[in-house]
Motif scaffolding. Structure first.
Motif, short mmCIF file in Angstrom:
data_model
loop_
_atom_site.label_atom_id
_atom_site.label_comp_id
_atom_site.label_asym_id
_atom_site.label_seq_id
_atom_site.Cartn_x
_atom_site.Cartn_y
_atom_site.Cartn_z
N SER A 220 0.81 -1.22 0.00
CA SER A 220 0.00 0.00 0.00
C SER A 220 0.84 1.27 0.00
O SER A 220 0.29 2.38 -0.10
CB SER A 220 -0.92 0.00 1.23
OG SER A 220 -1.66 -1.19 1.32
N SER A 221 2.16 1.12 0.09
CA SER A 221 3.04 2.29 0.19
C SER A 221 2.91 3.21 -1.02
O SER A 221 2.74 4.43 -0.87
CB SER A 221 4.50 1.84 0.34
OG SER A 221 4.68 1.04 1.47
N ALA A 222 2.99 2.65 -2.21
CA ALA A 222 2.93 3.47 -3.42
C ALA A 222 1.54 4.09 -3.62
O ALA A 222 1.44 5.30 -3.83
CB ALA A 222 3.33 2.66 -4.65
N PRO A 223 0.45 3.31 -3.54
CA PRO A 223 -0.85 3.95 -3.75
C PRO A 223 -1.18 5.01 -2.71
O PRO A 223 -1.84 6.01 -3.02
CB PRO A 223 -1.84 2.79 -3.72
CG PRO A 223 -1.11 1.62 -3.19
CD PRO A 223 0.34 1.84 -3.46
N LEU A 224 -0.73 4.83 -1.47
CA LEU A 224 -0.97 5.85 -0.46
C LEU A 224 -0.21 7.13 -0.79
O LEU A 224 -0.77 8.23 -0.76
CB LEU A 224 -0.55 5.34 0.91
CG LEU A 224 -0.66 6.34 2.07
CD1 LEU A 224 -2.09 6.89 2.21
CD2 LEU A 224 -0.18 5.70 3.37
N ALA A 225 1.06 6.99 -1.13
CA ALA A 225 1.86 8.17 -1.48
C ALA A 225 1.30 8.86 -2.71
O ALA A 225 1.25 10.11 -2.78
CB ALA A 225 3.32 7.78 -1.69
N GLU A 226 0.88 8.08 -3.69
CA GLU A 226 0.32 8.67 -4.90
C GLU A 226 -0.97 9.42 -4.61
O GLU A 226 -1.24 10.47 -5.21
CB GLU A 226 0.10 7.57 -5.94
CG GLU A 226 1.40 7.03 -6.52
CD GLU A 226 1.25 5.69 -7.20
OE1 GLU A 226 0.12 5.10 -7.15
OE2 GLU A 226 2.24 5.22 -7.81
N ARG A 227 -1.78 8.91 -3.68
CA ARG A 227 -3.00 9.62 -3.29
C ARG A 227 -2.65 10.97 -2.65
O ARG A 227 -3.30 11.98 -2.92
CB ARG A 227 -3.82 8.77 -2.32
CG ARG A 227 -5.09 9.48 -1.85
CD ARG A 227 -6.02 8.54 -1.10
NE ARG A 227 -6.49 7.46 -1.95
CZ ARG A 227 -7.41 6.55 -1.57
NH1 ARG A 227 -7.94 6.63 -0.36
NH2 ARG A 227 -7.79 5.60 -2.39
#
Length: 249
Positions: A220-227
């Motif tokens: 979930s690291s990338a999708p959270l940062a992208e959000r």
């Protein structure tokens, strides 16, 4: 320019329920991936730890076993960490951080936050200041443990009633720690009053509720940062009164 307070655990261990200290720290993927996404987006990133202690990476997070059986991610994480070694080696003292100087706060996971940030009244007060100003607070995996000390005016959990996620009991069991942990994050988020949500074990899952943004696990690291980058483009604007009405996904 969006200013990020990158709040990292300063602990190099997690005390298990038998009193032994399990060597850990931050999880490499959960620091490296969001940091790179923020840096590529032009964010101004300040790394901070309690007491300005240089943070420790959990060596298990570099292993092939933790990265789909491939050695490549671990090598990539080490290489990126080397590029930011100066800021990691001389972090800001998180205990002295001022919410007025930043636009959002991000907490990477690893078992480290379960040891120090989860019991830090100072960090809890800082999260309260971010929230009072309508600024995003975000964390991934075990990072949401850092929000547990945040209290409202009545002494309850600041995020009671909000949707939240974090490392699940199933995932902790798969890692071999569920029976050895002094407490489990999924349980604590729920008993504190959060509306815990989860996807399947190790599947990417991000939950947003008002100014609170959480990711379930390393994936979930990338999708959270992208959000968060998308929110930055939109102005990172939240009014405290309307926080609970912001779409959760």
């Amino acid at each position: 320019m969006t200013r990020v307070l990158f709040a990292v655990s300063g602990s190099d261990h997690w005390t298990l329920n038998d009193g032994t200290k399990h060597p850990c720290g931050y999880w490499p993927e959960e620091l490296v991936v969001p940091h790179k996404i923020f840096r590529d987006a032009g964010f101004d990133i300040t790394v901070a730890t309690p007491g300005a202690v240089p943070p420790t990476a959990d060596e298990a997070g570099f292993a092939a076993a933790a990265n789909g059986g491939s050695e490549e991610p671990g090598r990539r994480f080490r290489a990126y960490l080397e590029t930011i070694s100066a800021s990691l080696g001389a972090p800001l003292d998180l205990d002295a951080a001022d919410a007025a100087e930043y636009d959002l706060v991000f907490v990477p996971g690893g078992h480290g936050p379960m040891e120090d940030l989860a019991t830090s009244a100072r960090f809890g007060a800082l999260i309260g200041a971010f929230t009072a100003a309508g600024k995003p607070v975000s964390a991934v995996c075990h990072g949401p443990a850092a929000f547990l000390p945040a209290r409202d005016a009545a002494g309850g959990w600041l995020f009671a009633g909000r949707a939240v996620t974090g490392f699940s009991n199933e995932e902790e069991a798969a890692m071999g720690f569920a029976a050895r942990a002094p407490w489990l994050l999924e349980d604590r988020l729920g008993t504190s009053g959060g509306r815990y949500e989860r996807a399947g074990a190790f599947e990417a899952h991000v939950v947003s509720d008002g100014n609170l943004h959480t990711g379930q696990n390393p994936a979930s690291s990338a999708p959270l940062a992208e959000r968060l980058v998308r929110l930055s483009v939109q102005g990172l604007s939240f009014s405290p009164a309307a926080a609970s009405r912001v779409p959760r996904r």
